[in-house]
Structure formats: C-alpha cells, structure tokens
Scaffold this active site. Structure first.
Site, PDB file in Angstrom:
ATOM      1  N   SER A 127       0.806  -1.222   0.000  1.00  0.00           N
ATOM      2  CA  SER A 127       0.000   0.000   0.000  1.00  0.00           C
ATOM      3  C   SER A 127       0.840   1.275   0.000  1.00  0.00           C
ATOM      4  O   SER A 127       0.368   2.322  -0.458  1.00  0.00           O
ATOM      5  CB  SER A 127      -0.930   0.004   1.213  1.00  0.00           C
ATOM      6  OG  SER A 127      -0.197  -0.224   2.406  1.00  0.00           O
ATOM      7  N   HIS A 163      -0.962   5.981   6.438  1.00  0.00           N
ATOM      8  CA  HIS A 163      -0.424   5.737   5.098  1.00  0.00           C
ATOM      9  C   HIS A 163      -0.023   7.063   4.473  1.00  0.00           C
ATOM     10  O   HIS A 163      -0.519   8.120   4.867  1.00  0.00           O
ATOM     11  CB  HIS A 163      -1.451   5.028   4.211  1.00  0.00           C
ATOM     12  CG  HIS A 163      -1.447   3.541   4.392  1.00  0.00           C
ATOM     13  ND1 HIS A 163      -1.967   2.940   5.515  1.00  0.00           N
ATOM     14  CD2 HIS A 163      -0.969   2.543   3.610  1.00  0.00           C
ATOM     15  CE1 HIS A 163      -1.820   1.632   5.412  1.00  0.00           C
ATOM     16  NE2 HIS A 163      -1.206   1.362   4.272  1.00  0.00           N
TER      17      HIS A 163
END
Length: 302
Positions: free
Chosen positions: A56, A282
C-alpha cells in the site's frame, strides 16, 4: 597541338578505353547498417519499460483518484510514487502495486483476478521499484494497531504496548521478515535479469519522542518503542537489498520531521485521527511525490 590539348586528348582516349573494357572505377556500395547499433539507438529512444511492485505504500492506498486499471481491493492511486516517477522520466509503467501485499504475493495470487506480482516482470523490464515487508507476518501493521489500542485504553499514558509485547515484534522482523524480503528480491532479479531494481524504505510514521495523542493514539512511552520497531524494519530492508545487490532507497533522513504528527502540508504520512487519507497511517500525495524524488535521485533517473 599545344601541350594542354594533347594531355586532354590522351585523358579522353584513356577513359574511352576503360569504359570499353569495363575497367572503370567501381561505384562503392553503401555500408550495411549496424543492426546492433540501430537496436541500441531504438532502445534509447523507446520509453523505459518500468514495473512497480509492492504494498500500500507503493500503491498510495487511499489517495485519490484511484487507478481505474487496478482491482478495487488494491486501492491503487494514480498519484502513487511509481506514476510520479514514470511521468518524470517518461517511462512506460506497468503498475501491479496492491494494498495489503506482502512478500508472498510476489509468488502467489493476492486475490482472485490479481496475479502474482512477479508475473509482470520479464527480460524486457529495465526498471523495478517496490516497497514491501511491512505487512509480512502482520507484524508492523499489527504493532501499530495493537499499540494504538493499548494507548487508547491507557489514555496516552505510560508504555503499555512495550510492557505487553516486549521484543516479540522485533524478533519476528529479524527471523521472518528479513529472509522473506531476501527471497522476494531474488525472485525479482531472476524474473527481470536486465533490470535495475530498487527497494524503498518506509518513511517515518512517528517522531522520536512524545508523539501526538490522540491524533496518533499511541501512549507517550510507546512512541520510542514503535520508532525503534520501524528502525529495525527499515534495517531489514536495507540488509536484504545489500545481500541481493539491489539498490536501497533510504528515507530515514529525508522523512525526518514529516511524520504523522506534523501539520498538513508538512507530514508525508496521515494520522489515525483527523487525517486526509481514509486508509490510516499511510502516505498522502505529498509523501508519494517526495518518495518518487528520492528514487529518481538515488537511481540517477533524471
């Protein structure tokens, strides 16, 4: 007859004799083109065949807009660092990055309809990048989630996560994650023997001390604990790169001061609370651009 006229007449007579007897100077044929040189020139002019692998952090999961060519489970963004690199250097990108990937997904299908990542590579591939290892054994992501739960229960006080889990996460990275990364990199090099390969470290998620509870719901005493865990993970990535003669792109120095506790526009990673990325902890679009710049600089692609 004057001397000049006599010489001219003799020259004309000699030319006539040569033509009549077929002894004129032959026309030199044009040299055959050097096929190897033409091939090299064409290859230089063609866009660089570039394949992006990874998890990711490579896919920029949660950053909009999503890549319409990707499986929806991968949450791949068109603003991830592979897309930025490809635009900057004019490469022909094949992007198979996928949120949630670990090193096993290089060798087996991650989801139905999502092939193993190594299938994207070939002898024609000239550049490969990836961020991988953080999901292996669930250790790094689980550590963040578990420490977040412990920190929330403790209202940000003490070091409950460290007291509960000790060095178990670090042991898993050293004993399991490191050899898995080595195996993955060797697989990449076998599948793309003519490519330059780079593996990118993870940008800092937390500062050195204090933290920013509750935006990052980690107890104050556990901030150095998780920071050390990420240090061990990035060191495992670095050592795996060295063992396989792959380029390691170190983000430790350049991402210092850009962790999830910083303000928007400075941070490269979004926090759990009040962040802009629904996929918590993230990178944001700024972080992906900065990661791309480091790859370009380290690989001298500019």
């Amino acid at each position: 007859m004057p001397l000049r006229r006599a010489a001219l007449a003799a020259s004309l007579l000699l030319t006539a004799v040569l033509v009549a007897t077929g002894l004129t100077t032959p026309t030199l044929a044009a040299p055959a083109p050097d096929r190897a040189l033409l091939s090299q020139t064409a290859e230089r002019r063609a866009p660089l065949p570039y394949v992006a692998l990874g998890d990711s952090y490579s896919a920029a999961s949660g950053v909009l807009p999503l890549d319409p060519t990707a499986a929806v489970q991968c949450l791949r963004s068109t603003r991830n660092y592979p897309h930025v690199i490809a635009r900057e250097i004019g490469a022909r990108l094949t992007d198979v990055t996928c949120g949630g990937a670990d090193t096993s997904d290089f060798f087996t299908a991650q989801y139905p309809g999502v092939p193993r990542q190594l299938d994207a590579l070939s002898r024609r591939t000239r550049l490969v990048t990836m961020t991988i290892g953080g999901n292996d054994s669930g250790v790094f992501i689980n550590a963040i989630l578990r420490c977040g739960a412990e920190g929330t229960a403790a209202l940000g006080r003490g070091n409950p996560c460290q007291r509960r889990y000790g060095d178990s996460f670090v042991r898993t990275i050293r004993r399991t994650t490191y050899p898995s990364i080595v195996k993955a990199l060797r697989g990449v090099k076998r599948a793309a023997p003519n490519a330059r390969v780079a593996i990118i470290g993870y940008p800092w998620i937390l500062p050195r001390t204090r933290g920013c509870f509750p935006q990052m719901p980690v107890a104050r005493g556990d901030v150095p604990y998780l920071r050390q865990l990420q240090t061990v993970l990035n060191d495992a990535v670095r050592r795996a790169a060295k063992a396989t003669k792959v380029t390691y792109v170190n983000l430790n120095r350049v991402s210092e001061g850009h962790d999830a506790c910083q303000r928007l526009g400075v941070r490269w990673v979004e926090p759990v609370v009040a962040g802009t990325n629904p996929v918590i902890v993230h990178p944001n679009a700024l972080g992906e651009r900065r990661m791309a710049q480091q790859v370009i600089r380290r690989m001298r692609l500019g």
